[in-house]
Design an enzyme around this catalytic site. Sequence first.
Site, PDB file in Angstrom:
ATOM      1  CG  HIS A 155      -2.131  -1.283   1.131  1.00 20.72           C
ATOM      2  ND1 HIS A 155      -2.952  -0.995   0.257  1.00 20.72           N
ATOM      3  CD2 HIS A 155      -2.083  -2.016   1.739  1.00 20.72           C
ATOM      4  CE1 HIS A 155      -3.506  -2.650   0.107  1.00 20.72           C
ATOM      5  NE2 HIS A 155      -3.456  -2.561   1.748  1.00 20.72           N
ATOM      6  CG  ASP A 190      -2.890  -8.295   0.451  1.00 21.06           C
ATOM      7  OD1 ASP A 190      -2.015  -8.492   1.603  1.00 21.06           O
ATOM      8  OD2 ASP A 190      -3.451  -7.483   0.752  1.00 21.06           O
ATOM      9  CG  HIS A 192      -6.595  -5.173   2.224  1.00 24.62           C
ATOM     10  ND1 HIS A 192      -5.692  -6.600   2.573  1.00 24.62           N
ATOM     11  CD2 HIS A 192      -7.948  -4.705   2.405  1.00 24.62           C
ATOM     12  CE1 HIS A 192      -7.146  -6.375   3.808  1.00 24.62           C
ATOM     13  NE2 HIS A 192      -8.067  -5.766   3.329  1.00 24.62           N
ATOM     14  CG  ASP A 279      -5.121 -10.065   3.287  1.00 22.94           C
ATOM     15  OD1 ASP A 279      -4.708  -9.801   1.580  1.00 22.94           O
ATOM     16  OD2 ASP A 279      -4.901  -9.279   3.496  1.00 22.94           O
TER      17      ASP A 279
END
Length: 334
Positions: A155, A190, A192, A279
């Site tokens: 991120h 991931d 996200h 995740d």
Amino acid sequence: MEIFFHKNQMLYSPKNEFSSGNQLRKYVESPNRIELIIEEIVNLKRDDFIFKQPKLCNIEIINNIHSTDYINFLKEIPDNINEVAPTAFAFPKGRISKDSTFHAKMGYYLFDPSTPITKDVYQSSHYSTSSALDAVNSLSNNNLAVSLSRPPGHHAMTSVGGGYCFFNNIAIAAQQIVNQGKNVTILDLDFHHGNGTQEIFYNTDKVQFISLHGDTIVNYPFYWGGTDEIGEGDGKGFNLNFPLPNYANDEKYDETLELALIEIDEYNPDVVLVSMGLDCYFKDPIAGMNISLDYYTKIGERLAKFEKMGIILEGGYSNDIGICFTNVLKGVIT
Ligand code: Q9C
Ligand code: ZN
């Protein structure tokens, strides 16, 4: 295969994930994640899996990706800072001066109210990046390398951190390969969207960025990662997003992963780096996908065909993170 990790990556250990200055939940991106992974790797009892400490990398290498003022912000956390997160933000980009308060700087250099700053953030992030770099360096002698990077990185953008990330470990490692005249694919698995990695390489054809993620209309990091974000300039066509519906299962994920792998074959990179978040697992406490433990082995099997591959840890917050991770490794190795 060498597995990189340094114990100083454990120093950063906030207690809280914040929301507008209040506790939202306990901070799930904890040092214990690495302990759980190491425990499962040790349980595999493979004498060809070797744990190595990275050597601390030069800051110039991080500076290839991140701005000097952002690096200095993280480096110069005042002594009296315990654990704080910003509550107001400079958006899309404001101005800051040397005399600004620390709270103001946080709002300027972070994009997220949930990720706390502690006195250890720089030290742990520096080692986390060093692990990713040494893993990638080990690919000159090996075909596979692992970095247990934490804090995670995908991120983090050029001059802002957030989403539990400060230095974009995989981007810094990828840039190192690009500087050697090679091409890299970053495959981001991931849950996200890897908004930081996407942004960093949006204008280049030297790095192909491919991300599978929960649709950001309803998921963090929100409003990034659409199929129409394809790159710009030289980078046009080298950024590929595969948003998935919430609670997508193994079958749906696998169909999508196959499409992504076709794109990688077409690009034919010298090295594949995987942003390996765990995740998407159905028991993950903060995400929203429905991937089984067994399917993580299948992911590994699908990745096994890549000749040179670095697996860099990103997110994953369930107590089964160690099993998820070693299942991927089992799939890659067999
Ligand atoms: N209610 C990684 O997995 N908080 N970062 C979301 C949602 C931030 C995840 C709060 C999640 C960041 C590397
Ligand atoms: Zn994640």
